[in-house]
Motif scaffolding. Structure first.
Motif, mmCIF file in Angstrom:
data_model
loop_
_atom_site.group_PDB
_atom_site.id
_atom_site.type_symbol
_atom_site.label_atom_id
_atom_site.label_comp_id
_atom_site.label_asym_id
_atom_site.label_seq_id
_atom_site.Cartn_x
_atom_site.Cartn_y
_atom_site.Cartn_z
ATOM 1 N N TYR A 156 -1.058 -0.316 -5.140
ATOM 2 C CA TYR A 156 -0.370 1.014 -4.603
ATOM 3 C C TYR A 156 -1.174 2.258 -3.890
ATOM 4 N N ILE A 157 -2.352 2.136 -4.132
ATOM 5 C CA ILE A 157 -3.259 3.247 -3.516
ATOM 6 C C ILE A 157 -4.388 2.504 -2.613
ATOM 7 N N GLN B 26 -7.303 7.474 -3.195
ATOM 8 C CA GLN B 26 -7.358 8.665 -4.012
ATOM 9 C C GLN B 26 -8.434 8.899 -5.010
ATOM 10 N N THR C 175 1.017 -1.192 -0.017
ATOM 11 C CA THR C 175 -0.173 0.121 -0.016
ATOM 12 C C THR C 175 0.787 1.296 0.042
ATOM 13 N N HIS D 227 0.542 5.185 -0.681
ATOM 14 C CA HIS D 227 -0.542 6.221 -1.104
ATOM 15 C C HIS D 227 0.093 7.743 -0.593
ATOM 16 N N PHE E 273 -5.196 12.156 -7.010
ATOM 17 C CA PHE E 273 -4.495 11.429 -8.225
ATOM 18 C C PHE E 273 -4.906 12.292 -9.462
#
Length: 268
Positions: free
Chosen positions: A202-203, A216, A21, A23, A29
């Motif tokens: 990733y987020i 995001q 994770t 972010h 974003f």
């Protein structure tokens, strides 16, 4: 496909949850995409296993970055653009970066996202060619920067690095073949589902009960640029996923409620 400075991962490395994770706290974003053709997804999350310099033995990586310089970029700031001289590479310490290419008509495609612990721009250090893509911070980010001179000094002191690089580059060529094959045969629905799963890596934040929150603000234009499909087709796919209860949407944020259903779309 020509090798890109971001060193992309195999396209079939589909994600199974919120994994790493990464972010950018309270950042939006951002979107930079124009209308894209309705073809298979070209966007790949760059995984640590496929990063060229990241695959070097730990002692070699530590030696390379021992004299690295600190660098910071604001959201929307370019680290470099296509055609720039490749005079160094960056390791992401915190934040998220998009890797993009632009057509002659000015259409931009997001081909990868790069997060903490990963390296950007290393191919230009190896082949001395100009940058083949642009790298733009999606949020306020920090980096460690190694110059070409520092890289060459390190390889001079330890020529074994080249032996490792040869093996790594061979593996990367195989991964690129797999990526091209996967992207060529994905449907529009598969491209969108795959992009949502990649974003989760990733987020994504654990929202409980097997759900993942994409933490995001993500517009349809963002998703179109990442999936490599026309924006109107993204809207239709998202609408269908909402009706089926696979995702929820609040403003421009998403909750992935059924990861397995998204994976089935990818493998359909």
């Amino acid at each position: 496909m020509a090798a890109m400075d971001h060193d992309a991962a195999p396209a079939d490395g589909f994600l199974r949850g919120a994994g790493r994770t990464q972010h950018c706290s309270e950042q939006l974003f951002m979107t930079y995409a124009d209308t894209l053709s309705d073809q298979g997804s070209g966007m790949r999350i760059v995984q640590r296993s496929s990063m060229i310099l990241s695959r070097l033995p730990p002692q070699m990586t530590a030696q390379l970055f021992a004299s690295a310089l600190k660098h910071a970029a604001k959201a929307g700031e370019a680290l470099f653009v296509a055609g720039d001289r490749g005079d160094g590479c960056y390791r992401v310490e915190q934040g998220l970066v998009k890797i993009t290419v632009t057509s002659d008509r000015g259409e931009e495609r997001i081909i990868a996202l790069v997060g903490a612990g990963e390296i950007i721009g290393e191919l230009s250090l190896i082949d001395h060619q100009p940058r083949s893509a642009a790298a733009i911070a999606l949020c306020d980010s920090t980096f460690r920067y190694i110059t070409r001179q520092a890289f060459e000094d390190c390889t001079k002191d330890d020529p074994e690095i080249y032996k490792h690089l040869a093996a790594i580059l061979t593996a990367r060529l195989r991964e690129t073949d797999e990526a091209l094959a996967a992207a060529s045969f994905l449907s529009v629905r598969g491209c969108v589902a795959r992009t949502l799963l990649e974003l989760a890596d990733y987020i994504g934040k654990d929202a409980g009960r097997g759900r993942i929150l994409l933490d995001q603000r993500i517009s349809g234009k963002d998703l179109a640029a990442m999936a490599g499909v026309a924006r109107e087709n993204v809207s239709r796919v998202l609408s269908d996923l909402r009706k089926r209860g696979v995702i929820e949407q609040c403003s421009q944020s998403y909750v992935l409620k059924d990861i397995r259903a998204l994976e089935r779309e990818v493998h359909h």
